[in-house]
Design a protein around this motif. Structure first.
Motif, mmCIF file in Angstrom:
data_model
loop_
_atom_site.group_PDB
_atom_site.id
_atom_site.type_symbol
_atom_site.label_atom_id
_atom_site.label_comp_id
_atom_site.label_asym_id
_atom_site.label_seq_id
_atom_site.Cartn_x
_atom_site.Cartn_y
_atom_site.Cartn_z
ATOM 1 N N ARG A 68 3.206 14.254 -1.105
ATOM 2 C CA ARG A 68 4.568 14.140 -0.594
ATOM 3 C C ARG A 68 4.779 12.759 0.027
ATOM 4 N N ASN A 69 3.761 12.275 0.732
ATOM 5 C CA ASN A 69 3.865 10.911 1.268
ATOM 6 C C ASN A 69 3.952 9.880 0.150
ATOM 7 N N LEU A 70 3.176 10.081 -0.920
ATOM 8 C CA LEU A 70 3.204 9.161 -2.049
ATOM 9 C C LEU A 70 4.573 9.158 -2.712
ATOM 10 N N GLN A 71 5.148 10.346 -2.858
ATOM 11 C CA GLN A 71 6.480 10.422 -3.477
ATOM 12 C C GLN A 71 7.499 9.672 -2.634
ATOM 13 N N THR A 72 7.403 9.813 -1.316
ATOM 14 C CA THR A 72 8.340 9.105 -0.434
ATOM 15 C C THR A 72 8.177 7.598 -0.580
ATOM 16 N N SER A 73 6.909 7.128 -0.624
ATOM 17 C CA SER A 73 6.677 5.692 -0.778
ATOM 18 C C SER A 73 7.227 5.181 -2.091
ATOM 19 N N ILE A 74 7.100 5.977 -3.148
ATOM 20 C CA ILE A 74 7.598 5.553 -4.465
ATOM 21 C C ILE A 74 9.115 5.462 -4.467
ATOM 22 N N LEU A 75 9.773 6.431 -3.831
ATOM 23 C CA LEU A 75 11.239 6.436 -3.833
ATOM 24 C C LEU A 75 11.809 5.222 -3.122
ATOM 25 N N TYR A 76 11.041 4.693 -2.129
ATOM 26 C CA TYR A 76 11.529 3.515 -1.387
ATOM 27 C C TYR A 76 10.824 2.230 -1.819
ATOM 28 N N TYR A 126 0.870 -1.178 0.000
ATOM 29 C CA TYR A 126 0.000 0.000 0.000
ATOM 30 C C TYR A 126 0.902 1.222 0.000
ATOM 31 N N LEU A 127 0.852 2.013 -1.082
ATOM 32 C CA LEU A 127 1.730 3.176 -1.226
ATOM 33 C C LEU A 127 1.149 4.429 -0.600
ATOM 34 N N GLY A 128 -0.135 4.536 -0.514
ATOM 35 C CA GLY A 128 -0.741 5.719 0.068
ATOM 36 C C GLY A 128 -2.107 5.957 -0.525
ATOM 37 N N SER A 129 -2.700 7.077 -0.137
ATOM 38 C CA SER A 129 -4.019 7.424 -0.637
ATOM 39 C C SER A 129 -4.033 8.875 -1.054
ATOM 40 N N VAL A 130 -4.849 9.171 -2.071
ATOM 41 C CA VAL A 130 -5.021 10.532 -2.572
ATOM 42 C C VAL A 130 -6.425 10.968 -2.203
ATOM 43 N N PRO A 131 -6.572 11.941 -1.315
ATOM 44 C CA PRO A 131 -7.908 12.333 -0.879
ATOM 45 C C PRO A 131 -8.668 13.070 -1.964
ATOM 46 N N MET A 132 -9.973 13.000 -1.865
ATOM 47 C CA MET A 132 -10.826 13.822 -2.711
ATOM 48 C C MET A 132 -10.778 15.237 -2.151
ATOM 49 N N LEU A 133 -10.488 16.200 -3.013
ATOM 50 C CA LEU A 133 -10.218 17.561 -2.560
ATOM 51 C C LEU A 133 -11.371 18.122 -1.741
#
Length: 748
Positions: A535-543, A500-507
């Protein structure tokens, strides 16, 4: 398959049910919280279903026709009276549990119901005969239309089959209101009837009890009459058989001279008489011989015969002796007076001598008579003995004939005994016709009920409330089971077995900003929770690939509408705002969504660079809001050729790795488009998007299966368009569960 590619899921994983067994302690508490959260997020569905069910219950209760129940009671009588002491044709009913249950079923029988219908003319009652009811509401409208369509067509008489079906329907409707129950373990049976009219309910219940008792009496009477008729028929045949057997006995007796009197045959009587006569003759012969022998012995001893028994009893000798005594007295007198020579004396002596001679002659006759009597007795004894021998011969012959006679007599006696028993039973049965009693009696007659028995308003409301709660809970559970979408990090990791990489909220769920797109919000509100999600998603992707750099990221999904382009642009802008060199490449040849979002229409783009018609610098445009670069698709850039599998694409990606820190590839969905399966292996990480609670799990699994053979590295799944307000009602432990606590750290 690549080591990071999610494997195929089992049936248990797809169901969404926990993989573990029953939990205790902390696990059980977490499961309770989970179901509490399910109730929280689906409370509207629960309330809606419960209200509908409860409203339907209330409506049905209020619209139901009031009905009344009257009850009569009968008891199976265990005490029997027997006035005549005669055994009944139909025995009394046993009173064990099975017998009571049998009587309950008899009370429920259609035959008894038909008798009640006939007795009370219930087939003429609209309550039980639908044909007599006046249609109401829509039924009246349909009846009017049907009459108009038929017009004045003559009505045909119903067929016997239709009449029979109508009658059976009436009986069935009557049985529908019957309530038969046994009172505890007693012999009392309650006969209840429910009807729209209280008076009718009492009348039917009482009539049902009366006809039940009458049915018992009729059953006994019919059994008695049937037994009487049968016994009468049997007596007729048995009477002829007895006469025939008796005639056979008499004819055989006559034919074999076996006539009898007083129970013995004539031959036996003869033998008995002969035996008695022979014994008498022999006794008489013996007596005669004894008298003769005695007389001879007395004479032989010199007796003058006067002492012989017959002589002593002879009247002649008695007279002679009297005369002799008188003469002897005269002789004695004459001798003393005249002497021996006197003429009178001599005359007297001559008289005495003459008397003695007469006595001797009489004794001789007596002895001769004894001899003759002995001879007669001997001949008589011999004759009787001969007759007895002949009778015994006849008896021997008769004895042989008696064997058959006895057989015929036994047959005749058996027939007579059977006839007499049937005759006695016939007379007993004939006297029973008017003394039969039923095996039950009425204890309580039904009274007209004072209040309705149904509908039970209070009970229905309580049951409706319970049913509404149960229906709401069932709808909630069913909706949860049918929910194939993903809602939490736990769903992703457990059901898809991937990261699970993260979630993108509905604005709209995290910001009150109106008329602002997500790609603009990430620039205008860099410290908001929406921007923090990227930013959390980017961190998850990098690792996503430990020990290996991640530069090229392919953003894809299983179906259209998952938010790929929005996520790609927001991810690129977030990284660019942090100072990175970022490029967004539009790889969706059919949609070109990047151009629409950025409101740009370039003349050249990706395909022109790959074909060599333009340079990379000519095709790349700068995003003024964030500083990220964009490699778009031109308006006429669609081509059916495979452009992503070419060497030109490989060279382009190598050049982009050299120039940029992060390259985001906005690709087409996996299931409908094949381009992504070609492009995905060229990226360092594939970020797979799934719309929160919308994308079916099976669609994601199908996309994973298509990517599994390409060598692509799926870094994990990102949930998009997450309603953070609703997410707080989901899984305990999910980051969204605590959104209400940590949202104050963000600045809008």
């Amino acid at each position: 398959m690549n080591a990071h590619t999610p494997p195929a899921l089992s049936a248990d994983d797809r169901s969404g049910a926990p993989l573990e067994g029953p939990q205790t302690g902390l696990g059980a508490a977490m499961d309770i919280r989970r179901w509490f959260n399910v109730f929280r997020r689906r409370i509207r569905l629960f309330i809606a279903v419960a209200l509908v069910v409860f409203a339907a219950t209330v409506m049905l209760t209020l619209q139901a026709t009031p009905r009344y129940t009257a009850t009569a009671s009968v008891v199976l009588d265990t005490r029997k009276t027997n006035v005549t002491g005669v055994q009944q044709v139909m025995s009394d009913m046993p009173t064990d549990a099975s017998a009571v249950a049998t009587e309950v079923e008899i009370l429920k029988s259609g035959q008894l119901a038909e008798r009640v219908v006939k007795a009370l003319n219930l087939d003429q009652d609209p309550e039980f005969n639908p044909a007599l009811r006046k249609p109401k509401g829509l039924g009246a409208v349909r009846a009017s239309v049907r009459d108009l369509v038929k017009g004045a067509a003559p009505k045909t008489a119903p067929t016997p089959a239709q009449l029979q079906r109508a009658h059976e329907g009436v009986v069935s409707n009557v049985l529908g209101g019957l309530q038969i129950r046994r009172t505890g373990m007693t012999y009392v049976i309650a006969i209840g009837y429910e009807s729209e009219s209280p008076t009718k309910a009492a009348a039917i219940a009482n009539k049902w009890a009366e006809l039940y008792l009458l049915d018992q009496l009729e059953s006994k009477f019919e059994a008695t009459q049937q037994a009487t008729r049968w016994l009468n028929e049997q007596l007729g045949s048995l009477r002829g058989q007895v006469e025939q057997d008796d005639a056979a006995v008499q004819q055989y007796r006559i034919a074999n001279n076996l006539l009898s009197a007083s129970g013995t045959s004539l031959t036996e009587q003869e033998i008995s008489s002969y035996s008695q006569s022979l014994a008498s003759a022999r006794a008489e012969l013996a007596a005669d011989n004894a008298r003769l022998a005695t007389a001879r012995q007395q004479l032989a001893r010199g007796s003058n015969g006067e002492d012989v028994g017959e002589a002593m009893s002879s009247a002649v000798i008695g007279q002679l002796r009297s005369q002799r005594a008188a003469v002897s007295a005269q002789v004695a007198d004459l001798q003393g007076r005249y002497g021996d020579r006197h003429p009178e004396m001599l005359k007297a002596k001559r008289q005495l001598t003459d008397i003695d001679s007469q006595i001797q002659e009489e004794i001789g006759r007596i002895v001769s008579n004894l001899e003759a009597k002995v001879e007669v007795s001997r001949q008589r004894a011999n004759a009787v003995g001969g007759s007895l021998g002949g009778a015994k011969g006849t008896l021997a012959s008769n004895s042989r004939a008696m064997v058959r006679l006895n057989e015929l007599q036994r047959t005749a006696d058996a027939s007579r005994t059977l006839y007499e028993s049937y005759l006695a039973r016939y007379k007993e049965t004939s006297t029973q016709g008017g003394i039969e009693t039923s095996d039950a009696r009425i204890v309580t007659k039904a009274k007209v009920p004072g209040g309705q028995s149904s509908p039970d308003v209070q009970g229905n409301l309580i049951r409706g409330l319970l049913l509404a709660i149960a229906a709401g809970a069932a709808a909630l559970i069913l909706a949860e089971m049918l929910d194939a979408g993903l809602a939490t990090a736990e769903d992703v990791e457990r059901r898809l077995e991937t990261a699970y990489l993260g979630s993108v909220p509905m604005l709209s769920s995290v910001s009150d900003t109106r008329n602002e797109t997500p790609i603009d919000h990430i620039v205008s509100k860099p410290l908001s929770s929406f921007s923090e999600a990227f930013r959390n998603l980017q961190t998850s992707i990098l690792y996503a690939r430990l020990g290996e750099p991640v530069q090229v990221v392919a953003v894809t999904s299983s179906l259209p509408g998952e938010g790929k382009t929005t996520t790609a642009i927001c991810l690129a802008r977030s990284a660019a705002l942090r100072g990175g060199r970022v490029l967004v490449v539009d790889c969706d040849l059919r949609r070109r969504t990047v151009n629409r979002m950025l409101d740009a229409e370039p003349g050249v783009g990706l395909l022109e660079v790959l074909s060599g018609d333009a340079t990379l610098e000519q095709a790349i445009s700068r995003d003024a809001a964030s500083g990220a670069d964009i490699l778009p698709l031109s308006k006429t850039s669609f081509t059916p050729k495979d452009v992503f599998g070419t060497a030109a694409m490989d060279r382009l990606l190598a050049e982009l790795r050299r120039r940029y820190d992060l390259v985001v590839l906005d690709t087409a969905p996996v299931l409908p488009i094949a381009d992504t399966r070609i492009l995905a292996p060229k990226a360092d990480v594939v970020v797979f998007l799934a719309r929160w609670r919308k994308t079916p799990q099976h669609a994601i699994e199908a996309a994973f299966r298509q990517l599994s053979g390409t060598g692509a590295h799926v870094g994990g799944v990102v949930l998009t368009q997450v309603d953070m307000k609703q997410q707080a009602k989901y899984g305990y432990g999910d980051p969204g569960y605590y959104y209400a606590e940590y949202k104050k750290y963000y600045t809008e």
